[in-house]
Design a protein around this motif. Structure first.
Motif, mmCIF file in Angstrom:
data_model
loop_
_atom_site.group_PDB
_atom_site.id
_atom_site.type_symbol
_atom_site.label_atom_id
_atom_site.label_comp_id
_atom_site.label_asym_id
_atom_site.label_seq_id
_atom_site.Cartn_x
_atom_site.Cartn_y
_atom_site.Cartn_z
ATOM 1 N N GLU A 60 1.737 96.593 54.454
ATOM 2 C CA GLU A 60 3.101 97.003 54.066
ATOM 3 C C GLU A 60 3.803 97.822 55.148
ATOM 4 N N LEU A 61 3.033 98.333 56.104
ATOM 5 C CA LEU A 61 3.619 99.185 57.152
ATOM 6 C C LEU A 61 4.200 98.354 58.295
ATOM 7 N N PHE A 62 3.969 97.044 58.269
ATOM 8 C CA PHE A 62 4.502 96.142 59.299
ATOM 9 C C PHE A 62 5.611 95.333 58.639
ATOM 10 N N ARG A 63 6.849 95.555 59.101
ATOM 11 C CA ARG A 63 7.979 95.083 58.302
ATOM 12 C C ARG A 63 8.966 94.200 59.054
ATOM 13 N N THR A 64 8.819 94.088 60.355
ATOM 14 C CA THR A 64 9.775 93.271 61.119
ATOM 15 C C THR A 64 9.015 92.306 62.025
ATOM 16 N N GLU A 65 9.774 91.335 62.534
ATOM 17 C CA GLU A 65 9.206 90.374 63.488
ATOM 18 C C GLU A 65 8.604 91.130 64.685
ATOM 19 N N HIS A 95 2.955 87.459 52.927
ATOM 20 C CA HIS A 95 3.304 88.848 53.205
ATOM 21 C C HIS A 95 4.723 88.954 53.785
ATOM 22 N N GLY A 96 5.106 87.954 54.591
ATOM 23 C CA GLY A 96 6.479 87.937 55.128
ATOM 24 C C GLY A 96 7.499 87.947 53.998
ATOM 25 N N ASN A 97 7.166 87.244 52.902
ATOM 26 C CA ASN A 97 8.080 87.237 51.746
ATOM 27 C C ASN A 97 8.057 88.581 51.034
ATOM 28 N N THR A 98 6.850 89.172 50.903
ATOM 29 C CA THR A 98 6.749 90.478 50.236
ATOM 30 C C THR A 98 7.609 91.519 50.939
ATOM 31 N N ILE A 99 7.600 91.501 52.270
ATOM 32 C CA ILE A 99 8.348 92.545 52.993
ATOM 33 C C ILE A 99 9.806 92.150 53.240
ATOM 34 N N GLY A 100 10.149 90.903 52.842
ATOM 35 C CA GLY A 100 11.569 90.530 52.865
ATOM 36 C C GLY A 100 12.062 89.840 54.124
ATOM 37 N N ILE A 101 11.202 89.672 55.141
ATOM 38 C CA ILE A 101 11.705 88.980 56.341
ATOM 39 C C ILE A 101 11.469 87.467 56.238
ATOM 40 N N GLY A 102 10.635 87.054 55.302
ATOM 41 C CA GLY A 102 10.342 85.626 55.133
ATOM 42 C C GLY A 102 9.169 85.178 55.998
ATOM 43 N N TYR A 106 7.893 86.126 60.005
ATOM 44 C CA TYR A 106 6.542 86.710 60.099
ATOM 45 C C TYR A 106 5.717 85.948 61.138
ATOM 46 N N LEU A 107 5.709 84.613 61.022
ATOM 47 C CA LEU A 107 4.920 83.811 61.969
ATOM 48 C C LEU A 107 5.528 83.829 63.367
ATOM 49 N N ARG A 108 6.864 83.863 63.427
ATOM 50 C CA ARG A 108 7.522 83.915 64.744
ATOM 51 C C ARG A 108 7.115 85.179 65.494
ATOM 52 N N GLY A 109 7.082 86.286 64.773
ATOM 53 C CA GLY A 109 6.689 87.555 65.395
ATOM 54 C C GLY A 109 5.263 87.492 65.913
ATOM 55 N N LEU A 110 4.350 87.006 65.067
ATOM 56 C CA LEU A 110 2.945 86.906 65.489
ATOM 57 C C LEU A 110 2.798 85.957 66.670
ATOM 58 N N ALA A 111 3.534 84.822 66.632
ATOM 59 C CA ALA A 111 3.451 83.846 67.729
ATOM 60 C C ALA A 111 3.945 84.483 69.031
#
Ligand SMILES: Nc1ncnc2[nH]cnc12
Ligand SMILES: [Zn+2]
Length: 322
Positions: A60-65, A95-102, A106-111
């Protein structure tokens, strides 16, 4: 000493790789009180169910791309510094949906983080999307359909994690069919918190090429033989198992027995700071505590690359780098 050995990892949950110091920085950034989950610079949890809650609180502490890009880049850079040439991180687009970024962001940030680490160090990374067992089959099918779209080239597999003591693998068979039809690699958490029957359940109903953990297969000699005969690869995580008290200590851990029985085993860190470990330390434990030779450990690294969810050209390049 294993510092000189090349390394590869198939099993690390990316939110579970966040060091407590980074989690504290994130908590400050978003003004979250984490005093119940971090004490004296370490995560606190009492048992597996509590660990899963602590894990979710850290996620929950990671919230943006950008938060996710930094997390992946930091983790893979640390791995590369320890001689790691390949890493699969387990990711949870829900989790991307839980934190609201979708899920996409979420995957774009990790990639972006994986690519930044590769540019800096040469480490190759892939993402394995996980279904969460205790969220049930319907949510799993939605996630599998999302994974099957394969919108991110670095997503190459599907896993099933979470509370192993609920549901049967058969409940998730449709989700895994969807992923298999889309060409994703398949692996399932089994034989960690539940016994040998759970590994059998996964092999009978989905036939994944790998099992996440699988160590409690040791409770059933016929099953160990089947794993060896079928060449199923076990993503073992000894430090995690001892920390969660699946086995009381390394002396009782079945890695040596599984290896001796001809099972294809690999070394992995699972959720390293939660379990006071790292991939580097897992290699050290295999060498210094369990007595595996460098050749035997190199064999495990080779097995990891052979079983990696990558295209064949990448596999050949990684095998050549060993
Ligand atoms: N070790 C583990 N087992 C099952 N689910 C998990 N999620 C994060 N770590 C896990
Ligand atoms: Zn795991």
């Amino acid at each position: 000493m294993t510092a000189h050995l090349k390394k590869a990892e198939l099993h690390c949950h990316i939110e579970g790789a966040a060091p407590p110091a980074l989690a504290l920085l994130q908590a400050r950034k978003y003004n979250v009180d984490v005093s119940s989950i971090i004490e004296d610079g370490a995560y606190v949890w009492a048992d597996f169910s509590h660990f899963l809650k602590c894990y979710d609180a850290v996620a929950e502490l990671f919230r943006t791309e950008e938060d996710y890009a930094l997390l992946a880049e930091a983790y893979l850079t640390e791995l590369a510094q320890a001689g790691t040439i390949y890493s699969e991180i387990i990711v949870s687009p829900d989790h991307g949906n839980t934190i609201g970024i979708g899920s996409d962001a979420y995957l774009r940030g990790l990639a972006a983080g994986i690519e930044a680490a590769r540019a800096k160090t040469g480490i190759e990374g892939r993402m394995i999307i996980t279904l969460i067992r205790h969220m049930g089959p319907e949510a799993a099918e939605r996630t599998a359909l999302y994974a099957a779209k394969r919108e991110h080239a670095l997503v190459t597999g599907l896993n099933l994690a979470g509370e192993e003591r609920v549901h049967n693998v058969a409940d998730f068979a449709r989700a895994f069919d969807i992923a298999r039809d889309a060409g994703l690699g398949l692996t399932i958490h089994a034989g960690e918190m539940a016994g040998a029957f759970s590994v059998r359940d996964a092999l009978d109903h989905v036939r994944p090429t790998r099992i996440s953990h699988g160590v409690r297969a040791i409770e059933d000699a016929d099953l160990v033989k089947r794993i060896a005969d079928e060449g199923v690869v076990l993503e073992t995580c000894p430090g995690s198992n001892v920390s969660l008290q699946v086995f009381p200590d390394f002396a009782s851990h079945p890695l040596r027995a599984l290896h001796q029985a001809g099972c294809r085993v690999t070394l992995n860190s699972d959720d390293p700071p939660f379990f006071h470990t790292s991939l580097k330390q897992e290699y050290e434990i295999a060498s210094q505590v369990m007595g595996f030779s460098d050749d035997e450990i190199n064999g495990m690294t080779r097995t990891a690359i052979e079983a990696a969810f990558v295209d064949e050209a990448t596999r050949r390049r990684l095998l050549a780098a060993l």
